[in-house]
Scaffold this motif. Structure first.
Motif, PDB file in Angstrom:
ATOM      1  N   ALA A 155      50.281  42.747  75.527  1.00 29.73           N
ATOM      2  CA  ALA A 155      49.500  42.292  75.164  1.00 29.73           C
ATOM      3  C   ALA A 155      47.748  42.258  75.866  1.00 29.73           C
ATOM      4  O   ALA A 155      48.138  42.413  77.406  1.00 29.73           O
ATOM      5  CB  ALA A 155      49.605  40.196  75.314  1.00 29.73           C
ATOM      6  N   PHE A 156      46.702  41.895  75.549  1.00 24.04           N
ATOM      7  CA  PHE A 156      45.843  42.132  75.803  1.00 24.04           C
ATOM      8  C   PHE A 156      44.500  41.148  75.562  1.00 24.04           C
ATOM      9  O   PHE A 156      44.276  40.996  74.230  1.00 24.04           O
ATOM     10  CB  PHE A 156      44.885  43.673  74.954  1.00 24.04           C
ATOM     11  CG  PHE A 156      45.055  44.989  76.010  1.00 24.04           C
ATOM     12  CD1 PHE A 156      45.223  45.713  77.161  1.00 24.04           C
ATOM     13  CD2 PHE A 156      46.498  46.044  75.657  1.00 24.04           C
ATOM     14  CE1 PHE A 156      45.582  46.720  77.453  1.00 24.04           C
ATOM     15  CE2 PHE A 156      47.107  47.223  76.578  1.00 24.04           C
ATOM     16  CZ  PHE A 156      46.941  47.616  77.187  1.00 24.04           C
ATOM     17  N   HIS A 157      44.406  41.329  76.265  1.00 21.24           N
ATOM     18  CA  HIS A 157      43.404  40.009  76.165  1.00 21.24           C
ATOM     19  C   HIS A 157      41.715  40.486  76.660  1.00 21.24           C
ATOM     20  O   HIS A 157      41.614  40.597  77.661  1.00 21.24           O
ATOM     21  CB  HIS A 157      43.811  38.551  76.986  1.00 21.24           C
ATOM     22  CG  HIS A 157      42.955  37.581  76.967  1.00 21.24           C
ATOM     23  ND1 HIS A 157      42.810  35.796  77.933  1.00 21.24           N
ATOM     24  CD2 HIS A 157      42.439  37.158  76.753  1.00 21.24           C
ATOM     25  CE1 HIS A 157      42.476  35.547  77.546  1.00 21.24           C
ATOM     26  NE2 HIS A 157      41.655  36.529  76.537  1.00 21.24           N
ATOM     27  N   THR A 158      40.892  40.519  76.018  1.00 22.05           N
ATOM     28  CA  THR A 158      40.108  41.143  75.999  1.00 22.05           C
ATOM     29  C   THR A 158      38.574  39.999  75.788  1.00 22.05           C
ATOM     30  O   THR A 158      38.463  40.187  74.749  1.00 22.05           O
ATOM     31  CB  THR A 158      39.733  42.173  75.460  1.00 22.05           C
ATOM     32  OG1 THR A 158      39.631  42.192  73.943  1.00 22.05           O
ATOM     33  CG2 THR A 158      41.084  43.198  75.606  1.00 22.05           C
ATOM     34  N   ARG A 159      37.294  40.743  76.005  1.00 18.41           N
ATOM     35  CA  ARG A 159      36.007  39.993  76.188  1.00 18.41           C
ATOM     36  C   ARG A 159      35.192  41.350  76.409  1.00 18.41           C
ATOM     37  O   ARG A 159      34.979  42.155  76.338  1.00 18.41           O
ATOM     38  CB  ARG A 159      35.141  39.408  76.881  1.00 18.41           C
ATOM     39  CG  ARG A 159      33.949  38.989  76.544  1.00 18.41           C
ATOM     40  CD  ARG A 159      33.240  37.655  77.236  1.00 18.41           C
ATOM     41  NE  ARG A 159      34.418  36.238  76.717  1.00 18.41           N
ATOM     42  CZ  ARG A 159      34.118  35.037  77.067  1.00 18.41           C
ATOM     43  NH1 ARG A 159      32.987  34.631  78.598  1.00 18.41           N
ATOM     44  NH2 ARG A 159      34.353  34.128  76.568  1.00 18.41           N
ATOM     45  N   THR A 160      34.453  41.466  74.923  1.00 21.13           N
ATOM     46  CA  THR A 160      34.116  42.690  74.856  1.00 21.13           C
ATOM     47  C   THR A 160      31.908  42.399  74.656  1.00 21.13           C
ATOM     48  O   THR A 160      32.101  41.351  73.488  1.00 21.13           O
ATOM     49  CB  THR A 160      33.680  43.824  73.366  1.00 21.13           C
ATOM     50  OG1 THR A 160      35.161  44.317  73.569  1.00 21.13           O
ATOM     51  CG2 THR A 160      33.389  44.485  73.318  1.00 21.13           C
ATOM     52  N   THR A 161      30.788  42.806  75.424  1.00 21.84           N
ATOM     53  CA  THR A 161      30.215  42.813  75.749  1.00 21.84           C
ATOM     54  C   THR A 161      29.241  43.467  74.861  1.00 21.84           C
ATOM     55  O   THR A 161      28.349  44.850  75.547  1.00 21.84           O
ATOM     56  CB  THR A 161      29.756  41.642  76.639  1.00 21.84           C
ATOM     57  OG1 THR A 161      30.614  40.419  76.822  1.00 21.84           O
ATOM     58  CG2 THR A 161      28.459  41.513  76.869  1.00 21.84           C
ATOM     59  N   THR A 162      27.657  43.210  74.325  1.00 18.30           N
ATOM     60  CA  THR A 162      26.749  43.262  73.886  1.00 18.30           C
ATOM     61  C   THR A 162      25.315  43.197  74.432  1.00 18.30           C
ATOM     62  O   THR A 162      24.973  41.674  74.795  1.00 18.30           O
ATOM     63  CB  THR A 162      26.062  43.789  72.956  1.00 18.30           C
ATOM     64  OG1 THR A 162      27.445  44.524  71.841  1.00 18.30           O
ATOM     65  CG2 THR A 162      24.850  44.535  72.870  1.00 18.30           C
ATOM     66  N   ASP A 163      25.110  43.317  75.640  1.00 18.36           N
ATOM     67  CA  ASP A 163      23.315  42.652  76.532  1.00 18.36           C
ATOM     68  C   ASP A 163      22.275  43.912  76.265  1.00 18.36           C
ATOM     69  O   ASP A 163      22.817  45.195  75.919  1.00 18.36           O
ATOM     70  CB  ASP A 163      23.801  42.313  77.591  1.00 18.36           C
ATOM     71  CG  ASP A 163      25.339  42.712  78.722  1.00 18.36           C
ATOM     72  OD1 ASP A 163      24.217  44.108  78.627  1.00 18.36           O
ATOM     73  OD2 ASP A 163      25.449  42.434  79.321  1.00 18.36           O
ATOM     74  N   ASN A 164      21.563  44.331  76.957  1.00 18.77           N
ATOM     75  CA  ASN A 164      20.108  44.710  78.060  1.00 18.77           C
ATOM     76  C   ASN A 164      20.684  46.005  78.401  1.00 18.77           C
ATOM     77  O   ASN A 164      20.420  46.826  78.188  1.00 18.77           O
ATOM     78  CB  ASN A 164      19.528  44.092  78.964  1.00 18.77           C
ATOM     79  CG  ASN A 164      18.552  43.044  77.906  1.00 18.77           C
ATOM     80  OD1 ASN A 164      18.308  42.953  76.920  1.00 18.77           O
ATOM     81  ND2 ASN A 164      18.080  42.192  78.763  1.00 18.77           N
ATOM     82  N   HIS A 166      24.556  46.926  77.989  1.00 19.08           N
ATOM     83  CA  HIS A 166      25.623  47.590  77.871  1.00 19.08           C
ATOM     84  C   HIS A 166      25.484  47.481  75.352  1.00 19.08           C
ATOM     85  O   HIS A 166      25.561  46.520  75.492  1.00 19.08           O
ATOM     86  CB  HIS A 166      26.296  46.976  78.150  1.00 19.08           C
ATOM     87  CG  HIS A 166      26.654  47.339  80.072  1.00 19.08           C
ATOM     88  ND1 HIS A 166      26.592  45.976  80.906  1.00 19.08           N
ATOM     89  CD2 HIS A 166      26.745  47.785  80.975  1.00 19.08           C
ATOM     90  CE1 HIS A 166      26.673  45.719  81.687  1.00 19.08           C
ATOM     91  NE2 HIS A 166      27.043  47.342  82.457  1.00 19.08           N
ATOM     92  N   THR A 167      26.102  48.509  75.383  1.00 18.42           N
ATOM     93  CA  THR A 167      26.494  48.043  74.106  1.00 18.42           C
ATOM     94  C   THR A 167      27.946  48.276  73.525  1.00 18.42           C
ATOM     95  O   THR A 167      29.070  49.038  74.145  1.00 18.42           O
ATOM     96  CB  THR A 167      25.950  49.246  73.296  1.00 18.42           C
ATOM     97  OG1 THR A 167      24.530  49.651  73.232  1.00 18.42           O
ATOM     98  CG2 THR A 167      26.676  49.352  71.480  1.00 18.42           C
ATOM     99  N   THR A 247      30.421  48.663  65.865  1.00 20.57           N
ATOM    100  CA  THR A 247      29.991  47.725  67.172  1.00 20.57           C
ATOM    101  C   THR A 247      30.069  46.660  67.221  1.00 20.57           C
ATOM    102  O   THR A 247      29.679  45.963  66.416  1.00 20.57           O
ATOM    103  CB  THR A 247      28.198  47.890  66.983  1.00 20.57           C
ATOM    104  OG1 THR A 247      29.365  50.156  67.084  1.00 20.57           O
ATOM    105  CG2 THR A 247      27.843  48.796  68.641  1.00 20.57           C
ATOM    106  N   ILE A 248      29.247  46.111  68.006  1.00 27.77           N
ATOM    107  CA  ILE A 248      28.614  44.290  67.901  1.00 27.77           C
ATOM    108  C   ILE A 248      27.496  45.007  68.580  1.00 27.77           C
ATOM    109  O   ILE A 248      26.750  45.241  69.574  1.00 27.77           O
ATOM    110  CB  ILE A 248      29.824  43.567  69.351  1.00 27.77           C
ATOM    111  CG1 ILE A 248      31.226  43.843  69.218  1.00 27.77           C
ATOM    112  CG2 ILE A 248      28.954  42.791  69.559  1.00 27.77           C
ATOM    113  CD1 ILE A 248      32.259  42.939  70.564  1.00 27.77           C
ATOM    114  N   MET A 249      26.790  44.085  67.639  1.00 27.62           N
ATOM    115  CA  MET A 249      25.433  43.937  67.191  1.00 27.62           C
ATOM    116  C   MET A 249      25.081  42.412  67.941  1.00 27.62           C
ATOM    117  O   MET A 249      25.639  41.640  67.173  1.00 27.62           O
ATOM    118  CB  MET A 249      24.521  45.262  66.412  1.00 27.62           C
ATOM    119  CG  MET A 249      25.119  45.844  65.827  1.00 27.62           C
ATOM    120  SD  MET A 249      24.361  47.192  66.949  1.00 27.62           S
ATOM    121  CE  MET A 249      22.690  46.989  67.147  1.00 27.62           C
TER     122      MET A 249
END
Length: 300
Positions: A155-164, A166-167, A247-249
């Motif tokens: 099990a992988f529990h993840t949070r992926t973030t796009t900000d100033n 990181h993409t 990609t997360i935009m």
């Protein structure tokens, strides 16, 4: 929420299983899955608590735009139980159709904690996936022991973030497989994403590994889905279908966008000589014990 009795839930799972067997991939709406999980111990309270478990995730060991935890579970069909196994490092290689800068690297993730694994909704998800995939005939991966009545579920529990800075790339590796038999991806939440962010595309196995989602061959594209709502879920026969994720935009460019996921990789145990064999212990976890009854297809 509508609560289902066991017979009704099993009938709903059999319909999902039929689609999954036919198409080698399936999408389940979160609101439908919540109803099904209610027959396996999930409650309105545990669902509400499960929406919050992504807060406080620690940094991923190799991806600076992601936070992550990892945990392993042995699904013992013969005994009819799933239980937490001891900590094991993780490795995934190019030979398993995963091409990225950290392919072949031994990674050590922070461990999934009791707050997540003891949640009845999480435990019901383990049972649900097992009931869908356990007895389906699939193309077998080399080096796995299909004679054993045990599965390893990572099990992988993840949070992926796009900000100033990181993409966020839910699948930086582009088109890939996950080195397992069955992949299940579950949305836990998202914020400030554009409507075309994080679209999952399903590909024929002939698609070239590491191809980015915007460069794929349309003739090898089988379909696409998008996790939009809590517990929206995609299941994939991992050695028969590849996949990619866009990609997360950010919808609002002045604030960050994020996407929280639970990904369950299920495969048979490895045989000697497999790259993951030394990391395939089925010993119970000494400090984070957890077990749950599996309603196996035979018992169902």
């Amino acid at each position: 929420m509508l609560r289902l009795d066991l017979d009704t839930a099993l009938a709903e799972i059999n319909e999902i299983k039929a689609r999954y067997t036919r198409d080698r991939a399936a999408f389940v709406k979160g609101e439908h899955l919540i109803e099904i999980l209610s027959a396996f111990g999930s409650t309105p309270q545990s669902v509400a608590e499960f929406r919050k478990v992504s807060e406080g995730l620690p940094p991923d060991p190799t991806l600076d735009f992601r936070k992550a935890r990892n945990g392993r579970f042995c699904l013992d069909t013969g005994a009819g139980t799933a239980y937490r196994t001891e900590f094991q490092p993780f490795i995934l290689t190019t030979e398993e159709d995963f091409v990225r800068h950290d392919s072949g690297k031994v990674r050590r993730f922070a461990e999934i904690d009791a707050n997540t694994q003891l949640n009845p909704t999480f435990q019901a998800l383990l049972v649900f996936k097992h009931l869908v995939v356990d007895d389906i005939e699939i193309v077998q991966r080399p080096g796995l022991d299909y004679d054993l009545d045990k599965w390893i579920c990572t099990a992988f529990h993840t949070r992926t973030t796009t900000d100033n800075e990181h993409t966020g790339e839910p699948a930086l590796e582009g088109v890939h497989s996950d080195g397992v038999d069955h992949t299940m991806t579950v949305l836990l939440g998202s914020e400030n994403m554009t409507d075309d962010s994080a679209v999952t595309r399903i590909h024929d196995m002939r698609e070239r590994n590491a191809t980015q989602w915007y460069d794929i061959d349309p003739e090898l594209a089988i379909g696409q889905w998008q996790h939009r709502d809590f517990l929206d879920t995609i299941l994939i026969v991992d050695h028969e279908r590849k996949h990619s994720v866009s990609t997360i935009m950010r919808k609002d460019p002045t604030t960050s966008a994020q996407r929280d996921m639970l990904v369950l990789f299920t495969r048979k145990l490895t045989q000697p000589g497999h790259v993951s064999h030394e990391f395939d212990s089925v010993a119970p976890h000494p400090t984070l014990p957890m077990s749950v009854d599996l309603l196996t297809p035979a018992r169902a």
